[in-house]
Scaffold this motif. Structure first.
Motif, PDB file in Angstrom:
ATOM      1  N   LEU A  37      78.145  54.758  -2.414  1.00 47.31           N
ATOM      2  CA  LEU A  37      78.856  54.828  -1.146  1.00 47.31           C
ATOM      3  C   LEU A  37      77.885  54.676   0.015  1.00 47.31           C
ATOM      4  N   ASP A  38      78.173  53.734   0.898  1.00 47.24           N
ATOM      5  CA  ASP A  38      77.426  53.645   2.148  1.00 47.24           C
ATOM      6  C   ASP A  38      77.688  54.918   2.957  1.00 47.24           C
ATOM      7  N   ASN A  39      76.827  55.199   3.935  1.00 48.14           N
ATOM      8  CA  ASN A  39      76.993  56.421   4.731  1.00 48.14           C
ATOM      9  C   ASN A  39      77.520  56.135   6.133  1.00 48.14           C
ATOM     10  N   ASP A  40      76.726  55.465   6.971  1.00 45.06           N
ATOM     11  CA  ASP A  40      77.136  55.220   8.356  1.00 45.06           C
ATOM     12  C   ASP A  40      78.393  54.360   8.408  1.00 45.06           C
ATOM     13  N   GLY A  41      79.453  54.913   8.984  1.00 49.98           N
ATOM     14  CA  GLY A  41      80.699  54.176   9.114  1.00 49.98           C
ATOM     15  C   GLY A  41      81.557  54.175   7.874  1.00 49.98           C
ATOM     16  N   THR A  42      81.049  54.741   6.769  1.00 48.00           N
ATOM     17  CA  THR A  42      81.805  54.825   5.524  1.00 48.00           C
ATOM     18  C   THR A  42      82.110  56.272   5.169  1.00 48.00           C
ATOM     19  N   LEU A  43      81.122  57.136   5.338  1.00 45.45           N
ATOM     20  CA  LEU A  43      81.311  58.557   5.079  1.00 45.45           C
ATOM     21  C   LEU A  43      81.330  59.386   6.358  1.00 45.45           C
ATOM     22  N   TRP A  44      80.635  58.912   7.394  1.00 50.59           N
ATOM     23  CA  TRP A  44      80.701  59.619   8.672  1.00 50.59           C
ATOM     24  C   TRP A  44      80.697  58.626   9.821  1.00 50.59           C
ATOM     25  N   CYS A  45      81.061  59.127  11.000  1.00 50.70           N
ATOM     26  CA  CYS A  45      81.220  58.290  12.188  1.00 50.70           C
ATOM     27  C   CYS A  45      79.868  57.749  12.645  1.00 50.70           C
ATOM     28  N   GLU A  46      79.836  56.449  12.978  1.00 46.38           N
ATOM     29  CA  GLU A  46      78.592  55.814  13.401  1.00 46.38           C
ATOM     30  C   GLU A  46      78.621  55.349  14.860  1.00 46.38           C
ATOM     31  N   ARG A  47      79.682  55.646  15.581  1.00 44.75           N
ATOM     32  CA  ARG A  47      79.803  55.243  16.974  1.00 44.75           C
ATOM     33  C   ARG A  47      79.885  56.470  17.884  1.00 44.75           C
ATOM     34  N   PRO A  48      79.433  56.388  19.137  1.00 51.47           N
ATOM     35  CA  PRO A  48      78.911  55.198  19.814  1.00 51.47           C
ATOM     36  C   PRO A  48      77.476  54.851  19.435  1.00 51.47           C
ATOM     37  N   SER A  49      76.816  55.719  18.650  1.00 51.85           N
ATOM     38  CA  SER A  49      75.470  55.407  18.176  1.00 51.85           C
ATOM     39  C   SER A  49      75.271  56.056  16.819  1.00 51.85           C
ATOM     40  N   TYR A  50      74.293  55.560  16.079  1.00 56.31           N
ATOM     41  CA  TYR A  50      73.998  56.125  14.766  1.00 56.31           C
ATOM     42  C   TYR A  50      73.470  57.555  14.913  1.00 56.31           C
ATOM     43  N   LEU A  79      64.872  56.262  26.996  1.00 58.62           N
ATOM     44  CA  LEU A  79      64.903  57.349  27.963  1.00 58.62           C
ATOM     45  C   LEU A  79      65.728  56.986  29.189  1.00 58.62           C
ATOM     46  N   GLY A  80      65.708  55.720  29.563  1.00 61.35           N
ATOM     47  CA  GLY A  80      66.489  55.262  30.703  1.00 61.35           C
ATOM     48  C   GLY A  80      67.889  54.828  30.358  1.00 61.35           C
ATOM     49  N   ASN A  81      68.238  54.931  29.058  1.00 60.46           N
ATOM     50  CA  ASN A  81      69.559  54.493  28.585  1.00 60.46           C
ATOM     51  C   ASN A  81      69.856  53.078  29.070  1.00 60.46           C
ATOM     52  N   ASP A  82      68.843  52.222  28.960  1.00 63.70           N
ATOM     53  CA  ASP A  82      68.940  50.838  29.428  1.00 63.70           C
ATOM     54  C   ASP A  82      69.489  49.970  28.295  1.00 63.70           C
ATOM     55  N   ALA A  83      70.797  49.765  28.296  1.00 59.85           N
ATOM     56  CA  ALA A  83      71.453  49.027  27.214  1.00 59.85           C
ATOM     57  C   ALA A  83      70.944  47.592  27.126  1.00 59.85           C
ATOM     58  N   ALA A  84      70.719  46.961  28.277  1.00 57.37           N
ATOM     59  CA  ALA A  84      70.245  45.574  28.272  1.00 57.37           C
ATOM     60  C   ALA A  84      68.869  45.478  27.625  1.00 57.37           C
ATOM     61  N   ALA A  85      67.974  46.387  27.985  1.00 58.94           N
ATOM     62  CA  ALA A  85      66.624  46.364  27.412  1.00 58.94           C
ATOM     63  C   ALA A  85      66.671  46.673  25.918  1.00 58.94           C
ATOM     64  N   MET A  86      67.507  47.629  25.527  1.00 55.06           N
ATOM     65  CA  MET A  86      67.628  47.953  24.102  1.00 55.06           C
ATOM     66  C   MET A  86      68.169  46.777  23.315  1.00 55.06           C
ATOM     67  N   GLY A  87      69.141  46.069  23.898  1.00 57.58           N
ATOM     68  CA  GLY A  87      69.691  44.901  23.221  1.00 57.58           C
ATOM     69  C   GLY A  87      68.655  43.810  23.051  1.00 57.58           C
ATOM     70  N   GLU A  88      67.800  43.630  24.058  1.00 58.78           N
ATOM     71  CA  GLU A  88      66.755  42.612  23.986  1.00 58.78           C
ATOM     72  C   GLU A  88      65.686  42.986  22.970  1.00 58.78           C
ATOM     73  N   LEU A  89      65.346  44.261  22.920  1.00 59.68           N
ATOM     74  CA  LEU A  89      64.332  44.726  21.969  1.00 59.68           C
ATOM     75  C   LEU A  89      64.851  44.694  20.536  1.00 59.68           C
ATOM     76  N   GLY A  90      66.108  45.054  20.342  1.00 58.58           N
ATOM     77  CA  GLY A  90      66.695  45.073  19.002  1.00 58.58           C
ATOM     78  C   GLY A  90      66.537  46.425  18.343  1.00 58.58           C
ATOM     79  N   LEU A  91      67.548  46.802  17.559  1.00 57.53           N
ATOM     80  CA  LEU A  91      67.552  48.109  16.919  1.00 57.53           C
ATOM     81  C   LEU A  91      66.393  48.271  15.948  1.00 57.53           C
ATOM     82  N   GLU A  92      66.025  47.211  15.243  1.00 54.49           N
ATOM     83  CA  GLU A  92      64.961  47.324  14.247  1.00 54.49           C
ATOM     84  C   GLU A  92      63.631  47.677  14.907  1.00 54.49           C
ATOM     85  N   ARG A  93      63.322  47.028  16.035  1.00 59.11           N
ATOM     86  CA  ARG A  93      62.073  47.320  16.742  1.00 59.11           C
ATOM     87  C   ARG A  93      62.105  48.732  17.322  1.00 59.11           C
ATOM     88  N   ILE A  94      63.246  49.136  17.858  1.00 56.38           N
ATOM     89  CA  ILE A  94      63.373  50.479  18.419  1.00 56.38           C
ATOM     90  C   ILE A  94      63.222  51.528  17.329  1.00 56.38           C
TER      91      ILE A  94
END
Length: 307
Positions: A37-50, A79-94
């Protein structure tokens, strides 16, 4: 069909498919009764963030007040909750940057920190403790699988050690039955010469998504599942693997289509592009697609209940 079986699942084709599988699994040799069984989004809520991301961001905010804190683009975006910067960086890099926050601590200390966070954290929009943001219908399914001697495992794209810290408490799944994205460790010796195991800031392998889930199931569990549950493109290969095995098998896809009680979205893989939405894949391949809005009478357990 017993009325007390899977009470949070509404009558219909999805529940019928589950009940039929639960009946048929009794004809499978016990050693072959394995569910992944997958976990995020399958066993527990994964939104608005993991949930794991929330844990590391909480640790980051605590660390940011220290005099020796080093700013990086990843940390500043979070820290700045900068969605645009986070999107550009990508979740894997973050995610890679965040792992450095727990570098140099023992696995026991990491587990303790995760459990402390989970014991107090609240979901930012649903107003529920994170420990109660598991899906009640899936907990009921896990219970029924165990009653039939099915070995229940978790195969997640999240960090292995993070999920292991809470898997027994939330799902009754022991740490050794969790397959996830691995962090590296190093063995060092203290001044007394005794060995110590410490976390590094580096992943030990690629993210546990897509084909990696199948190969890691084999290398870490050594048994092919006859039931797989997932919700995103990162689960596609292991869903296909289960469905293509000798029967009985069940590929269960959770469709997040309930904006009123949870969130409405199509889950996607985080580390690679998908040629088509996973819900379309599931419909085309004949998987059992679970509509949260239609198939689930109750989404979450009561906040005050023991479950």
């Amino acid at each position: 069909m017993p009325d007390d079986l899977l009470p949070s699942w509404r009558p219909g084709p999805t529940r019928d498919a589950l009940v039929a599988f639960l009946d048929d699994v009794l004809d499978v040799p016990t050693e072959e009764r394995v569910a992944c069984l997958d976990n995020d989004g399958t066993l527990w809520c994964e939104r608005p963030s993991y949930v794991q991301l929330d844990f590391f961001v909480d640790a980051l905010r605590s660390r940011a007040s220290e005099p020796d804190f080093v700013h990086t683009p990843e940390f500043d975006a979070l820290l700045g909750n900068d969605a645009a910067a986070m999107g550009e960086l990508g979740l894997e890099r973050i995610a890679l940057a965040l792992t450095s926050l727990c570098q140099g601590i023992s696995p026991e200390e990491f587990t303790s920190r995760v459990r402390a966070f989970m014991s107090d954290a609240q979901h930012p929009t649903l107003g529920r403790p994170l420990l109660r943001n598991v899906y009640l219908p899936m907990l009921e399914l896990i219970d029924e699988l165990r009653r039939r001697d099915v070995t229940v495992t978790i195969v997640t794209g999240g960090g292995t050690e993070f999920v292991r810290a809470v898997s027994q408490q939330l799902y009754g799944v022991p740490p050794e039955a969790v397959v996830g994205t691995l962090i590296g460790y190093e063995l060092v010796r203290g001044e007394d010469g005794a060995p110590r195991l410490l976390r590094t800031g580096r992943p030990a392998a690629a993210a546990n998504e897509g084909e990696a889930k199948v190969s890691n199931i084999q290398s870490q569990l050594g048994r092919r599942p006859i039931l797989v549950a997932g919700n995103s493109g990162g689960d596609r290969e292991m869903l296909e693997w289960a469905a293509s095995g000798p029967g009985p098998t069940l590929a269960l896809l959770i469709d997040h289509d309930d904006a009123e009680r949870e969130f409405a979205y199509v889950s996607r893989a985080e580390t690679f592009a998908e040629p088509e939405p996973i819900t379309e894949v599931g419909a085309r391949l004949g998987w059992t697609v679970v509509s949260m809005a239609t198939d689930w009478e109750t989404v979450f357990p009561s906040v005050t209940s023991e479950r």
